[in-house]
Design a protein around this motif. Structure first.
Motif, PDB file in Angstrom:
ATOM      1  N   LEU A  99      -3.372 -10.050   8.574  1.00 39.68           N
ATOM      2  CA  LEU A  99      -4.128  -9.601   7.034  1.00 39.68           C
ATOM      3  C   LEU A  99      -4.407 -10.871   7.114  1.00 39.68           C
ATOM      4  N   GLY A 100      -3.353 -12.504   6.349  1.00 40.35           N
ATOM      5  CA  GLY A 100      -3.761 -13.014   6.139  1.00 40.35           C
ATOM      6  C   GLY A 100      -3.234 -13.036   4.207  1.00 40.35           C
ATOM      7  N   ARG A 101      -3.240 -12.163   3.516  1.00 34.08           N
ATOM      8  CA  ARG A 101      -2.464 -11.828   2.542  1.00 34.08           C
ATOM      9  C   ARG A 101      -1.175 -11.719   2.590  1.00 34.08           C
ATOM     10  N   ALA A 102      -0.415 -12.624   1.123  1.00 31.00           N
ATOM     11  CA  ALA A 102       0.332 -11.737   0.962  1.00 31.00           C
ATOM     12  C   ALA A 102       1.234 -11.012   0.168  1.00 31.00           C
ATOM     13  N   ARG A 103       0.150 -10.215  -0.161  1.00 35.33           N
ATOM     14  CA  ARG A 103       0.395  -8.710  -0.568  1.00 35.33           C
ATOM     15  C   ARG A 103      -0.623  -7.920   0.179  1.00 35.33           C
ATOM     16  N   VAL A 104      -0.830  -6.543   0.842  1.00 41.53           N
ATOM     17  CA  VAL A 104      -2.012  -6.230   1.674  1.00 41.53           C
ATOM     18  C   VAL A 104      -2.683  -5.361   0.385  1.00 41.53           C
ATOM     19  N   ARG A 105      -3.383  -4.409   0.463  1.00 41.39           N
ATOM     20  CA  ARG A 105      -3.716  -3.932  -0.786  1.00 41.39           C
ATOM     21  C   ARG A 105      -4.714  -2.785   0.850  1.00 41.39           C
ATOM     22  N   VAL A 106      -4.012  -1.601   0.504  1.00 45.03           N
ATOM     23  CA  VAL A 106      -4.736  -0.399   1.733  1.00 45.03           C
ATOM     24  C   VAL A 106      -5.232   0.728   0.523  1.00 45.03           C
ATOM     25  N   ALA A 107      -6.250   0.861   0.957  1.00 42.68           N
ATOM     26  CA  ALA A 107      -7.174   1.954   0.524  1.00 42.68           C
ATOM     27  C   ALA A 107      -6.552   3.624   1.498  1.00 42.68           C
ATOM     28  N   LEU A 108      -5.450   4.432   0.674  1.00 48.17           N
ATOM     29  CA  LEU A 108      -6.024   5.351   1.866  1.00 48.17           C
ATOM     30  C   LEU A 108      -6.434   6.524   1.108  1.00 48.17           C
ATOM     31  N   VAL A 109      -7.860   7.375   1.948  1.00 46.38           N
ATOM     32  CA  VAL A 109      -9.036   7.850   1.584  1.00 46.38           C
ATOM     33  C   VAL A 109      -9.455   9.425   2.372  1.00 46.38           C
ATOM     34  N   CYS A 110      -8.519  10.452   1.654  1.00 45.49           N
ATOM     35  CA  CYS A 110      -9.114  11.494   1.402  1.00 45.49           C
ATOM     36  C   CYS A 110      -9.548  12.495   1.031  1.00 45.49           C
ATOM     37  N   ASP A 111     -10.275  13.057   1.190  1.00 47.97           N
ATOM     38  CA  ASP A 111     -10.737  14.279   0.314  1.00 47.97           C
ATOM     39  C   ASP A 111      -9.595  14.984  -0.633  1.00 47.97           C
ATOM     40  N   TRP A 112      -8.964  15.305  -0.258  1.00 52.49           N
ATOM     41  CA  TRP A 112      -7.728  15.946  -1.134  1.00 52.49           C
ATOM     42  C   TRP A 112      -6.927  15.825  -1.536  1.00 52.49           C
ATOM     43  N   PHE A 113      -5.948  15.125  -2.552  1.00 49.88           N
ATOM     44  CA  PHE A 113      -5.124  14.786  -3.327  1.00 49.88           C
ATOM     45  C   PHE A 113      -4.326  15.410  -4.251  1.00 49.88           C
ATOM     46  N   ARG A 132       4.404   1.575  -0.240  1.00 50.26           N
ATOM     47  CA  ARG A 132       4.273   0.567  -1.481  1.00 50.26           C
ATOM     48  C   ARG A 132       6.160   0.130  -1.658  1.00 50.26           C
ATOM     49  N   GLU A 133       6.973   0.857  -0.845  1.00 48.00           N
ATOM     50  CA  GLU A 133       8.555   0.676  -1.233  1.00 48.00           C
ATOM     51  C   GLU A 133       8.302  -0.876   0.110  1.00 48.00           C
ATOM     52  N   ALA A 134       7.663  -0.872   0.613  1.00 51.08           N
ATOM     53  CA  ALA A 134       7.628  -1.706   1.808  1.00 51.08           C
ATOM     54  C   ALA A 134       6.665  -3.237   0.765  1.00 51.08           C
ATOM     55  N   GLY A 135       6.218  -3.841   0.022  1.00 48.33           N
ATOM     56  CA  GLY A 135       5.663  -4.590  -0.660  1.00 48.33           C
ATOM     57  C   GLY A 135       4.249  -3.939  -0.080  1.00 48.33           C
ATOM     58  N   VAL A 181     -16.660   1.241  -4.303  1.00 47.58           N
ATOM     59  CA  VAL A 181     -15.311   1.450  -4.845  1.00 47.58           C
ATOM     60  C   VAL A 181     -14.146   0.559  -3.350  1.00 47.58           C
ATOM     61  N   ILE A 182     -14.266   0.672  -2.438  1.00 46.24           N
ATOM     62  CA  ILE A 182     -13.914  -0.218  -1.816  1.00 46.24           C
ATOM     63  C   ILE A 182     -14.137  -1.555  -1.927  1.00 46.24           C
ATOM     64  N   ARG A 183     -15.626  -2.098  -1.565  1.00 44.04           N
ATOM     65  CA  ARG A 183     -15.614  -3.596  -2.222  1.00 44.04           C
ATOM     66  C   ARG A 183     -14.827  -3.720  -2.881  1.00 44.04           C
ATOM     67  N   GLU A 184     -15.328  -3.171  -4.186  1.00 41.53           N
ATOM     68  CA  GLU A 184     -14.990  -3.648  -5.993  1.00 41.53           C
ATOM     69  C   GLU A 184     -13.041  -4.194  -6.302  1.00 41.53           C
ATOM     70  N   GLU A 185     -12.601  -3.009  -5.366  1.00 42.01           N
ATOM     71  CA  GLU A 185     -10.846  -2.842  -5.814  1.00 42.01           C
ATOM     72  C   GLU A 185     -10.015  -3.830  -4.435  1.00 42.01           C
ATOM     73  N   GLU A 186     -11.176  -4.846  -3.607  1.00 41.84           N
ATOM     74  CA  GLU A 186     -10.682  -6.114  -2.896  1.00 41.84           C
ATOM     75  C   GLU A 186      -9.854  -4.860  -1.535  1.00 41.84           C
ATOM     76  N   PHE A 187      -9.903  -4.227  -0.698  1.00 44.28           N
ATOM     77  CA  PHE A 187      -9.114  -3.406   0.036  1.00 44.28           C
ATOM     78  C   PHE A 187      -9.085  -5.099   1.125  1.00 44.28           C
ATOM     79  N   ASN A 188      -7.506  -4.488   2.039  1.00 46.01           N
ATOM     80  CA  ASN A 188      -7.833  -5.619   3.404  1.00 46.01           C
ATOM     81  C   ASN A 188      -7.547  -4.214   3.936  1.00 46.01           C
ATOM     82  N   VAL A 189      -7.497  -2.925   4.285  1.00 44.67           N
ATOM     83  CA  VAL A 189      -7.362  -2.199   5.327  1.00 44.67           C
ATOM     84  C   VAL A 189      -7.340  -0.485   4.950  1.00 44.67           C
ATOM     85  N   VAL A 190      -8.469   0.097   5.255  1.00 42.75           N
ATOM     86  CA  VAL A 190      -9.344   1.359   4.783  1.00 42.75           C
ATOM     87  C   VAL A 190      -8.183   2.044   5.969  1.00 42.75           C
TER      88      VAL A 190
END
Length: 475
Positions: A99-113, A132-135, A181-190
């Motif tokens: 992913l070419g990043r030191a810190r990967v930002r992952v979007a966990l997308v779901c209808d329910w939470f 998040r524990e894995a960095g 939201v995905i574009r503005e928050e600059e996620f690397n993986v969805v």
């Protein structure tokens, strides 16, 4: 399978096991062993699989019955053109490098939470915590109303009209809001998580494709009634052609997905749990009364009334020697009918409705119980059964459910083909003390391979796979 004592089918070699291999093990096999069965891609087979009760049995060695539902489980492959499968086993560093990043930002997308309570909501919370524990900077994207931060997890709650009484988004503009939201928050993986009705999850996967991001789509529910919609969405959006990595929480669901998405390679990405927590208290039930525990939502889908009937039939068969008790943890609209039915069947004094219990209270319940029963057939994974299995309890569940991925017949517990066999299995564990103790001691000594550390490693490797597939597609 060969017939063992009492006529119970016994596994004969690992090829007969119901266990689904971990995705990373499949990735590390030579390419020749990853050939996927294409029968499910033929037009006349693109339908949901038949119920195991209606599947025609056939004879195998020793005359034991082996259902088609057991044989025809998913055979996933996850291959990326030009990418070596042997290079996809390096966990976090592999994900970061691709992913070419030191810190990967992952979007966990779901209808329910959360604060909505359910299996997928708790799974997403635990997954976000362990990532998040894995960095990784894991964040939730959902339309469920609530706080912006839950237990230290940032939650992006997309404000869009929700269906009254159902709570899911139905406004077509939700796709644009999620993509924003995905574009503005600059996620690397969805990573989108789909349930029975999941417009937000599908919108998240589409938004990732339009934003040019690596993406995964994981199915968490049985698809019997929603299979048509999945097939229609494939016709519209071509999930299998868009570079999206497809996965499901169990081999049962993976096979259903593969039937409705032509040419799909569907991996198994299971739920996880903290094995140390569930094994912290040893299973030491008291002598005398045999206690059967269950933890389900008291709704019609989970079949709590069928559980009461099966238990009542087993009580009549055992005839009081030994005494039996059923403790059901959970809440829902079927609580009052359950109590009424137990009284009508004469087992009201033997059935205890404990209500909604915390994980610590559930662990205490399992420590004093002899066995766990899960009556639902449309159970995509069965995390409650896995928690009880990890705590050392023998598990009784339905063969049609996803529980068969981690409960082997006669080894970790018993799997019922129908309701009559569910009653017989409850009766057997009440009467057959040597068998019950054998399964209990084995489950207490063998840790199932579903700890969050192992499941997290599989997630990271699939994120790396999604990044590699995305890079290959762009090249």
């Amino acid at each position: 399978m060969a017939a063992g004592r009492g006529g119970e089918p016994q596994p004969r070699g690992p090829q007969r096991d119901l266990q689904q291999c971990a995705v990373r093990d499949l990735l590390r096999r030579p390419a020749g062993k990853l050939a996927v069965r294409r029968a499910e891609n033929q037009p006349h087979l693109r339908r949901a699989p038949r119920s195991p009760r209606r599947a025609p049995p056939h004879s195998v060695g020793g005359g034991a019955l082996h259902l088609r539902a057991v044989r025809d489980r998913a055979r996933p492959q996850l291959r990326v053109p030009g990418i070596s499968a042997h290079g996809l086993g390096r966990g976090t560093q592999r994900t970061l490098s691709l992913l070419g990043r030191a810190r990967v930002r992952v979007a966990l997308v779901c209808d329910w939470f959360l604060p909505r309570q359910g299996g997928i909501e708790l799974h997403l919370r635990d997954l976000a915590v362990t990532l998040r524990e894995a960095g990784l900077d894991a964040r939730i994207v959902t339309t469920t109303r609530g706080d912006p931060v839950v237990e230290g997890i940032p939650v992006h709650r997309v404000h869009t009209p929700l269906m009254p009484g159902a709570g899911f988004a139905f406004w077509p503009g939700a796709l644009g809001e999620i993509e924003r939201v995905i574009r503005e928050e600059e996620f690397n993986v969805v990573h989108a998580h789909a349930s029975v009705v999941s417009p937000v999850a599908f919108a998240g996967a589409l938004a990732a494709r339009r934003a040019g991001l690596p993406s995964l789509l994981t199915f968490h529910s049985m698809l019997h009634r929603s299979s048509f919609f999945l097939g229609a969405s494939e016709a519209l959006f071509a999930w299998n052609q868009g570079g999206i990595v497809l996965s499901a929480v169990s081999s049962v669901v993976a096979e259903q997905v593969a039937r409705w998405i032509p040419g799909a390679s569907v991996g198994v990405l299971p739920n996880g749990l903290d094995t140390r927590f569930w094994r912290a208290r040893p299973n030491e039930p008291a002598n005398g009364e045999i206690v059967f525990a269950s933890a389900i939502r008291l709704s019609r889908k989970k079949r709590p009334l069928r559980l009461v009937r099966a238990f009542a039939d087993a009580v009549r068969f055992v005839a009081g020697a030994p005494a039996m008790r059923l403790v059901v943890a959970g809440s829902g609209p079927e609580a009052v009918p359950m109590r009424r039915l137990a009284d009508e069947l004469g087992v009201g004094a033997r059935v205890e409705l404990a209500g909604q219990l915390s994980r610590r209270a559930l662990r205490d319940l399992y420590a004093r119980s002899h066995a766990f029963v899960l009556p639902s057939e449309r159970e995509s994974f069965g995390i409650a059964a896995l928690e009880a299995r990890t705590a050392g309890l023998p598990v009784i569940a339905m063969l049609a459910s996803g529980v068969r991925d981690f409960v082997r017949q006669g080894i970790d517990g018993l799997l019922a083909r129908d309701d009559a066999e569910l009653t017989r299995h409850i009766s057997r564990l009440a009467l057959d003390a040597p068998f019950r103790e054998y399964v209990r001691h084995r489950n207490a000594s063998v840790v199932p391979p579903y700890d969050w550390r192992d499941v997290r490693a599989t997630h990271l490797e699939l994120y790396a796979l999604a990044a590699a597939r995305h890079t290959t597609a762009r090249g």
